[in-house]
Write an enzyme that holds these catalytic residues in place. Structure first.
Site, mmCIF file in Angstrom:
data_model
loop_
_atom_site.group_PDB
_atom_site.id
_atom_site.type_symbol
_atom_site.label_atom_id
_atom_site.label_comp_id
_atom_site.label_asym_id
_atom_site.label_seq_id
_atom_site.Cartn_x
_atom_site.Cartn_y
_atom_site.Cartn_z
ATOM 1 N N HIS A 135 0.869 -1.180 0.000
ATOM 2 C CA HIS A 135 0.000 0.000 0.000
ATOM 3 C C HIS A 135 0.908 1.233 0.000
ATOM 4 C CE1 HIS A 135 -2.731 2.986 1.870
ATOM 5 N NE2 HIS A 135 -3.722 2.240 1.424
ATOM 6 N N ASP A 212 3.321 -4.432 8.053
ATOM 7 C CA ASP A 212 2.076 -3.695 7.930
ATOM 8 C C ASP A 212 0.938 -4.708 8.034
ATOM 9 O OD1 ASP A 212 -0.203 -2.448 7.088
ATOM 10 O OD2 ASP A 212 0.614 -1.732 5.181
ATOM 11 N N GLN A 215 -4.251 -5.239 6.801
ATOM 12 C CA GLN A 215 -5.226 -6.171 6.208
ATOM 13 C C GLN A 215 -5.137 -7.566 6.826
ATOM 14 O OE1 GLN A 215 -7.588 -5.247 4.337
ATOM 15 N NE2 GLN A 215 -6.861 -3.287 3.555
ATOM 16 N N LYS A 238 -10.177 -1.102 10.442
ATOM 17 C CA LYS A 238 -10.337 -2.264 9.552
ATOM 18 C C LYS A 238 -10.640 -3.537 10.348
ATOM 19 C CE LYS A 238 -7.047 -0.444 6.171
ATOM 20 N NZ LYS A 238 -7.828 0.161 5.093
ATOM 21 N N CYS A 376 -4.779 2.409 -3.641
ATOM 22 C CA CYS A 376 -3.539 2.930 -3.042
ATOM 23 C C CYS A 376 -2.415 1.916 -3.171
ATOM 24 C CB CYS A 376 -3.727 3.330 -1.582
ATOM 25 S SG CYS A 376 -4.838 4.710 -1.385
HETATM 26 N N1 7TS Z 1 -1.658 -0.828 4.732
HETATM 27 C C1 7TS Z 1 -2.545 -1.571 4.055
HETATM 28 C C2 7TS Z 1 -2.156 -2.946 3.609
HETATM 29 C C3 7TS Z 1 -3.801 -1.044 3.782
HETATM 30 O O1 7TS Z 1 -4.676 -1.791 3.106
HETATM 31 C C4 7TS Z 1 -4.134 0.254 4.219
HETATM 32 C C5 7TS Z 1 -5.450 0.898 3.894
HETATM 33 C C6 7TS Z 1 -3.170 0.969 4.949
HETATM 34 C C7 7TS Z 1 -1.957 0.391 5.178
HETATM 35 C C8 7TS Z 1 -3.425 2.329 5.481
HETATM 36 O O2 7TS Z 1 -4.322 2.282 6.527
HETATM 37 P P1 7TS Z 1 -4.799 3.607 7.250
HETATM 38 O O3 7TS Z 1 -5.868 3.153 8.158
HETATM 39 O O4 7TS Z 1 -3.609 4.151 7.983
HETATM 40 O O5 7TS Z 1 -5.275 4.524 6.180
HETATM 41 N N2 7TS Z 1 -6.129 0.335 2.797
HETATM 42 C C9 7TS Z 1 -7.224 0.814 2.177
HETATM 43 C C10 7TS Z 1 -7.843 0.122 1.136
HETATM 44 O O6 7TS Z 1 -7.499 -0.952 0.704
HETATM 45 N N3 7TS Z 1 -8.893 0.856 0.710
HETATM 46 O O7 7TS Z 1 -8.966 1.965 1.453
HETATM 47 C C11 7TS Z 1 -7.933 1.953 2.366
#
Ligand code: 7TS
Length: 418
Positions: A135, A212, A215, A238, A376
């Site tokens: 990401h 990370d 997910q 999430k 992303c």
């Molecule tokens: N890493 C992964 C693997 C992600 O899928 C996401 C967000 C992030 C980091 C960032 O997370 P945040 O909560 O700090 O923003 N992924 C997604 C997506 O797949 N669609 O919208 C956000």
């Protein structure tokens, strides 16, 4: 194609999905006159009543600032906030709450490590190794770090199923590699990365590993000690918790040796105009009034997930994903992007001749929420030579009947555009 691999426990475990669905109020609504089918949990998951009520209760009864007051409400707020930390410690099987830092989410967790661990240590000749399926939040902070320090960014390529190439990983690791940063589960492809094996190899090369887990935590039982992760981060929203809160786990000795990420209140023991003595871990990394309600809600979410158990959740999601994969394979014109042997939650796809945004718009009219775009993860799109995909992502509350609704919607999409 090889079936998605699961632990024997997960394969055997059952989840009472109707009970689960009853606990998520937002699922029970109509969208454009159709029952909502929410298949966008990888972007953000819906919230169970247990989380909504924990946050509600906190604001109705216990709110005050934390760690500062001797009065009753401040003490209750502090206990509630620290309760969230202990829930996260247990969830990740970390050794100590001193290793659990509250952050805004995975994005902030990664930036914190890049700036606080990486920036003072890296220089010209050093390398940061990431993967092609990250990401943007696990790419850009490392590009910034490399610009700041003169270090070089390298990446492990993926194959056309969306799996990392292990020989390339071994080849790219060297005594120049100071940091390896990788996702545990890909948000664009669903690939589950064999993080433990990769940590062993990184450690043999002398690198620290940042994982990370954004997910992964809703779908995979994560044990940071079994993985031997140096840093592990995820976002609360999430995993059924609130937005604006997440966790950075770091090994105590590493966090101890790092300077603070931000300065301010809470992160100090003593301040004079000349100098500051920083607070103990983890407070050294929590400058300012934190997201107290977020921590409370996250604690409730992690307890909720643990209550059902990751084995039962993973087993259920695996069966639904497998059903979706089989339906996709028998749908003419539909192509899956991301066909790794070990996958969680994600069904990314294209339909011949139809732009993903058109797919998303028609599905929305059928009440089916999917995400369309680059997710992303533009390097993943570049690898597969597509500008975007449509992505259905599963959570513990999704059912096979909802996959039928998705495919009925896809029939409508084809009627519209063919
Ligand atoms: N890493 C992964 C693997 C992600 O899928 C996401 C967000 C992030 C980091 C960032 O997370 P945040 O909560 O700090 O923003 N992924 C997604 C997506 O797949 N669609 O919208 C956000």
């Amino acid at each position: 194609m090889e079936a998605n691999a699961l632990t024997a426990n997960a394969a055997a475990a059952q989840l009472d999905v109707e009970r689960v669905r009853g606990e998520f109020p937002a699922l029970h609504q109509q969208v454009h006159g159709k029952p909502l089918v929410y298949l966008d949990s990888a972007a953000s998951a819906q919230k169970p009543s247990a989380v909504i009520e924990a946050v509600d209760h906190y604001y109705r009864h216990d709110h005050a600032n934390v760690h500062r007051g001797v009065h009753a409400l401040s003490e209750r707020a502090t206990n509630a906030y620290e309760g969230g930390r202990e829930a996260a410690r247990r969830f990740l099987n970390a050794e100590s709450v001193s290793e659990i830092v509250f952050v805004r989410g995975a994005t902030e967790g990664i930036n914190l490590v890049a700036q606080s661990y990486g920036r003072p240590r890296l220089g010209v000749g050093d390398e940061v190794l990431i993967t092609e399926m990250e990401h943007h939040s696990n790419i850009v902070p490392w590009q910034l770090l490399c610009e700041q320090t003169g270090a070089t960014l390298k990446w492990v390529p993926i194959d056309d199923r969306g799996e990392l190439l292990p020989d390339e990983y071994q080849r790219l690791l060297s005594d120049k590699t100071r940091i390896v940063a990788m996702t545990h589960v890909s948000n664009a492809l669903g690939t589950i990365v064999p993080v433990h094996d990769m940590v062993v190899q990184a450690h043999a090369a002398g690198a620290v590993v940042v994982i990370d887990g954004a997910q992964a935590v809703p779908h995979v039982d994560v044990d940071v000690r079994a993985i031997d992760a140096d840093f592990y981060t995820f976002s609360g929203h999430k995993v059924y918790g609130p937005t604006g809160i997440g966790i950075l786990y770091g090994k105590h000795a590493l966090l101890e040796a790092m300077p603070p990420y931000q300065g301010g209140g809470e992160m100090i023991k003593y301040v004079s105009l000349e100098r500051t003595v920083y607070n103990d871990l983890p407070y050294k990394f929590e400058a300012g009034t934190p997201n107290i309600a977020g921590a409370v809600g996250l604690g409730a979410a992690l307890q909720y997930v643990k209550g059902y158990g990751l084995d039962a959740i993973a087993g259920h999601e695996h069966r639904v994903l497998e059903y979706a994969r089989q339906r996709a394979e028998s749908t003419p014109g539909m192509k899956l992007i991301g066909t790794a042997a070990h996958k969680a939650s994600i069904l990314s796809f294209e339909i011949d001749g139809i732009h993903p945004h058109d797919i998303g718009t028609v599905l929305d009219h059928e009440g089916v929420a999917v995400r369309t775009g680059h997710h992303c993860a533009m390097p993943v799109m570049q690898h597969f030579g597509v500008p975007a995909t449509a992505r259905a992502s599963l959570a513990m509350y999704n059912t096979q009947a909802e996959i039928d609704a998705l495919f009925a919607g896809i029939d409508k999409v084809k009627e519209w555009f063919n």
